[in-house]
Scaffold this motif. Structure first.
Motif, PDB file in Angstrom:
ATOM      1  N   ASP A  34       0.835  -1.211   0.000  1.00  0.00           N
ATOM      2  CA  ASP A  34       0.000   0.000   0.000  1.00  0.00           C
ATOM      3  C   ASP A  34       0.867   1.258   0.000  1.00  0.00           C
ATOM      4  OD1 ASP A  34      -2.412  -1.322  -0.059  1.00  0.00           O
ATOM      5  OD2 ASP A  34      -2.804  -1.125   2.090  1.00  0.00           O
ATOM      6  N   PHE A  35       1.927   1.219   0.802  1.00  0.00           N
ATOM      7  CA  PHE A  35       2.830   2.367   0.911  1.00  0.00           C
ATOM      8  C   PHE A  35       3.533   2.633  -0.422  1.00  0.00           C
ATOM      9  CE2 PHE A  35       7.069   4.101   2.123  1.00  0.00           C
ATOM     10  CZ  PHE A  35       6.647   5.276   2.724  1.00  0.00           C
ATOM     11  N   ILE A  36       4.016   1.566  -1.042  1.00  0.00           N
ATOM     12  CA  ILE A  36       4.703   1.709  -2.325  1.00  0.00           C
ATOM     13  C   ILE A  36       3.738   2.223  -3.399  1.00  0.00           C
ATOM     14  CG2 ILE A  36       5.804   0.424  -4.209  1.00  0.00           C
ATOM     15  CD1 ILE A  36       6.971  -1.459  -2.051  1.00  0.00           C
ATOM     16  N   GLY A  37       2.508   1.714  -3.375  1.00  0.00           N
ATOM     17  CA  GLY A  37       1.576   1.977  -4.456  1.00  0.00           C
ATOM     18  C   GLY A  37       0.864   3.302  -4.409  1.00  0.00           C
ATOM     19  N   LEU A  64      13.051  10.693   6.659  1.00  0.00           N
ATOM     20  CA  LEU A  64      13.254  11.096   5.265  1.00  0.00           C
ATOM     21  C   LEU A  64      11.925  11.131   4.519  1.00  0.00           C
ATOM     22  CD1 LEU A  64      15.299  11.772   2.982  1.00  0.00           C
ATOM     23  CD2 LEU A  64      15.378   9.303   2.499  1.00  0.00           C
ATOM     24  N   PHE A  65      11.085  10.134   4.773  1.00  0.00           N
ATOM     25  CA  PHE A  65       9.775  10.137   4.116  1.00  0.00           C
ATOM     26  C   PHE A  65       8.928  11.313   4.583  1.00  0.00           C
ATOM     27  CE2 PHE A  65       5.268   9.133   4.738  1.00  0.00           C
ATOM     28  CZ  PHE A  65       4.860   9.280   3.418  1.00  0.00           C
ATOM     29  N   SER A 103      12.186   5.793  -0.371  1.00  0.00           N
ATOM     30  CA  SER A 103      13.172   4.766  -0.728  1.00  0.00           C
ATOM     31  C   SER A 103      13.769   4.043   0.479  1.00  0.00           C
ATOM     32  CB  SER A 103      14.295   5.383  -1.563  1.00  0.00           C
ATOM     33  OG  SER A 103      14.965   6.417  -0.852  1.00  0.00           O
ATOM     34  N   LYS A 104      14.152   4.782   1.500  1.00  0.00           N
ATOM     35  CA  LYS A 104      14.794   4.135   2.652  1.00  0.00           C
ATOM     36  C   LYS A 104      13.798   3.328   3.485  1.00  0.00           C
ATOM     37  CE  LYS A 104      18.948   6.900   3.259  1.00  0.00           C
ATOM     38  NZ  LYS A 104      19.809   7.661   4.206  1.00  0.00           N
ATOM     39  N   VAL A 105      12.557   3.802   3.573  1.00  0.00           N
ATOM     40  CA  VAL A 105      11.532   3.015   4.276  1.00  0.00           C
ATOM     41  C   VAL A 105      11.320   1.699   3.555  1.00  0.00           C
ATOM     42  CG1 VAL A 105       9.094   2.883   4.876  1.00  0.00           C
ATOM     43  CG2 VAL A 105      10.358   5.002   5.276  1.00  0.00           C
ATOM     44  N   VAL A 118      12.225  -2.010   5.297  1.00  0.00           N
ATOM     45  CA  VAL A 118      11.166  -3.005   5.532  1.00  0.00           C
ATOM     46  C   VAL A 118      11.438  -4.266   4.720  1.00  0.00           C
ATOM     47  CG1 VAL A 118       8.701  -3.490   5.360  1.00  0.00           C
ATOM     48  CG2 VAL A 118       9.473  -1.239   6.125  1.00  0.00           C
ATOM     49  N   LYS A 119      11.900  -4.121   3.495  1.00  0.00           N
ATOM     50  CA  LYS A 119      12.272  -5.300   2.706  1.00  0.00           C
ATOM     51  C   LYS A 119      13.392  -6.086   3.395  1.00  0.00           C
ATOM     52  CE  LYS A 119      10.993  -3.923  -2.012  1.00  0.00           C
ATOM     53  NZ  LYS A 119      11.522  -3.583  -3.368  1.00  0.00           N
TER      54      LYS A 119
END
Length: 242
Positions: A147-150, A207-208, A215-217, A221-222
């Motif tokens: 959801d965050f990425i999208g 940063l977000f 990107s760093k979040v 998480v990955k």
């Protein structure tokens, strides 16, 4: 809450007076919280844990006394065990931590044993997640990450990020047999686990929030999910008859 800090007693003096005033015959009392951890701020209160056999059941009460906001956590000599059990089950050891770190205000010979119980629980850590629980948490963490990425909606992303931070912190801590926390105890628990990781975790979300850079979040998480096979979606099932 506004209190007159210029006229109030020291934290320990005020706590002792409160115990003497309201619980003169109690078996034991402890002052805990930020004032004993060296983290006192202008809004800090007095967390006082009282053990009094005459109390029929545990209760919590808040009030202002001697210029301090006060939170009382009152127990008899048996009822605190219920809270120990509940805290351990939810992996948030609020009462054991208060008792373990607290300063003794009064003791009629009962606190050594209770403090030892607290320290034993804290040292043991929470019950380990089984494989099924890890997979479930992995799936939901993946779902929120996706959801965050999208999302391209900044307002939505702000709230998704808050959920993502809590789930990612929980996953990290619980898969490493560490206690979790809420609010300020999320980062405190991460620092206790690994200061370098906690710093990287904080910087990623900062940063977000400050620059809308995800990107760093996404990376952190990955990396949290990677030891367990990465993001989990395909093949996940919950509640289906075999």
């Amino acid at each position: 809450m506004q209190v007159n800090q210029n006229q109030r007693l020291s934290s320990k003096q005020a706590a002792k007076k409160i115990v003497d005033k309201y619980f003169p015959d109690c078996e034991g009392a402890i002052l805990a919280g930020s004032v004993v951890r060296g983290q006192e701020s202008a809004t800090s209160d007095l967390d006082i844990v009282v053990f009094d056999q005459k109390i029929p059941d545990s209760y919590r009460e808040s009030f202002v006394e001697f210029g301090w906001p006060v939170e009382l956590f009152c127990h008899n000599l048996e009822s605190y065990q219920t809270f120990f059990k509940s805290d351990c089950e939810r992996a948030r050891p609020s009462l054991p931590r208060m008792i373990s770190e607290g300063i003794v205000l009064k003791d009629n010979g009962i606190l050594d044993g209770i403090k030892q119980e607290s320290e034993t629980l804290l040292h043991a850590g929470p019950e380990k997640w089984d494989t099924a629980t890890i997979k479930l948490k992995q799936y939901f963490l993946t779902d929120v990450l996706d959801d965050f990425i999208g999302t391209s909606n900044r307002s939505e992303a702000i709230f998704i990020a808050g959920t993502l931070a809590e789930l990612a912190a929980e996953f990290t801590l619980r898969t490493n047999n560490r206690w979790i926390g809420s609010s300020k105890w999320v980062i405190r628990s991460l620092v206790e686990y690994d200061e370098n990781f906690a710093e990287a975790f904080t910087q990623a979300f900062d940063l977000f929030y400050s620059k809308n850079d995800k990107s760093k979040v996404i990376h952190i998480v990955k990396s949290i999910l990677e030891p367990y096979g990465g993001r989990l979606f395909d093949g996940f099932s919950l509640g289906k008859d075999q």
